[in-house]
Design a protein around this motif. Structure first.
Motif, PDB file in Angstrom:
ATOM      1  N   GLN A   1       0.823   4.344  -2.617  1.00 24.54           N
ATOM      2  CA  GLN A   1       0.694   5.754  -2.233  1.00 24.54           C
ATOM      3  C   GLN A   1       1.833   6.596  -2.802  1.00 24.54           C
ATOM      4  N   VAL A  32       0.834  -1.196   0.000  1.00 33.08           N
ATOM      5  CA  VAL A  32       0.000   0.000   0.000  1.00 33.08           C
ATOM      6  C   VAL A  32       0.873   1.252   0.000  1.00 33.08           C
ATOM      7  N   LEU A  82      -1.126  12.977  -0.725  1.00 32.75           N
ATOM      8  CA  LEU A  82      -1.615  12.109   0.338  1.00 32.75           C
ATOM      9  C   LEU A  82      -0.449  11.628   1.186  1.00 32.75           C
ATOM     10  N   VAL A  90       1.892   8.931   2.966  1.00 34.64           N
ATOM     11  CA  VAL A  90       2.355   7.563   2.744  1.00 34.64           C
ATOM     12  C   VAL A  90       2.424   6.867   4.102  1.00 34.64           C
ATOM     13  N   THR A  99      -6.819   7.300   0.528  1.00 36.84           N
ATOM     14  CA  THR A  99      -6.109   6.631  -0.560  1.00 36.84           C
ATOM     15  C   THR A  99      -7.080   6.198  -1.643  1.00 36.84           C
ATOM     16  N   GLN A 100      -8.241   5.701  -1.237  1.00 39.99           N
ATOM     17  CA  GLN A 100      -9.249   5.297  -2.220  1.00 39.99           C
ATOM     18  C   GLN A 100      -9.685   6.486  -3.070  1.00 39.99           C
ATOM     19  N   TYR A 115      -4.578   1.454   3.244  1.00 39.56           N
ATOM     20  CA  TYR A 115      -5.511   1.742   2.145  1.00 39.56           C
ATOM     21  C   TYR A 115      -6.866   2.128   2.743  1.00 39.56           C
ATOM     22  N   LYS A 165      -7.925   9.073  -3.872  1.00 37.05           N
ATOM     23  CA  LYS A 165      -6.864   9.405  -4.821  1.00 37.05           C
ATOM     24  C   LYS A 165      -6.833   8.400  -5.973  1.00 37.05           C
TER      25      LYS A 165
END
Length: 263
Positions: free
Chosen positions: A62, A58, A72, A74, A82-83, A78, A85
């Protein structure tokens, strides 16, 4: 906070004959959950990184999103940010975004020549005073985020006074979308129109369009503009957060439109 609009029969008879574009009830605010704008499409390649996953895989995802210009943290988780983006990146590719990280998505992210230039440039920064200069890259990133977040919330139910993904009113919807980008706004449409952002002469994708004299006098409604005389807004208790049509803009919203702002 429920809004009732009366539309003259003579002005919309032809429109109603083709589809019921206008609901007689327009609620002032509504918000939506974080679901993708359409049902996830399971590609033949399958899911590579499932939502909710954690770990180095993940974190690498990122980092790739950051390489493409998406802002976003790091953290190897997730989660919803993150979703969002991933959805924004998929929309930028011209796909039916679903937030699923499959092989086509990873292949697109892995393109070394795709960096931040792949992010769709949908609006230009407003030229204002020196104190309000807009950074082009940041403005473009925010535009993509605004639309992606708003689209992911389509279908969320209307809840009077709602300000969370469990349910929203119309100003609550606008507040939530921008709060996900670290932007704090006034709670009401009138407050946002008066005190937040900068006025623009013509709305671009990601701007907020405002309306007056809908269910009450004065500034009373707003939505997120997505181009082609369409917006995403908190519609009715029947529709929740919805995408309007160009016909709705022509026959109703344009008559109440007062302007647009960029936040």
């Amino acid at each position: 906070m429920k809004k009732t609009y009366t539309i003259r029969k003579g002005a919309v008879m032809a429109l109603v004959a083709t589809s019921m574009m206008f609901s007689p009830v327009l609620t002032g605010s509504a918000f939506a959950h974080g679901a993708a704008p359409s049902a996830p499409v399971q590609s033949a390649a399958g899911i590579v990184i499932p939502q909710g996953a954690q770990g180095q895989e993940v974190a690498d995802l990122q980092k790739k999103l950051k390489d493409h210009g998406y802002n976003l943290k790091v953290d190897g988780i997730y989660g919803p940010i993150t979703q969002e983006k991933v959805i924004a990146f998929q929309y930028a590719q011209g796909w039916n975004a679903d937030g699923i990280v499959d092989k086509p998505t990873l292949n697109a992210l892995n393109r070394t020549n795709a960096k931040s230039s792949d992010v769709v440039q949908t609006s230009k920064p407003v030229q204002t005073s020196a104190a309000k200069t807009t950074n082009t890259a940041a403005a473009s990133d925010n535009t993509n985020d605004t639309v992606a977040i708003a689209k992911s919330l389509v279908g969320t139910p209307y809840v009077f006074g709602g300000t969370t993904p469990a349910g929203f009113d119309s100003s609550g919807f606008i507040n939530y979308v921008f709060s996900q980008q670290g932007i704090s706004l006034e709670r009401t449409h009138a407050g946002m129109w008066e005190n937040n952002g900068v006025h623009v002469s013509k709305p671009s994708v990601g701007d907020v369009v405002f309306f007056e004299n809908t269910y009450k006098s004065g500034v009373s409604h707003s939505g997120i503009y997505i181009g082609n005389n369409q917006m995403i807004h908190a519609g009715t208790e029947d529709t929740g957060v919805e995408v309007t049509t160009p016909e709705q803009w022509k026959y109703y919203w344009s008559k109440h439109y007062i302007g647009a702002k960029r936040f």
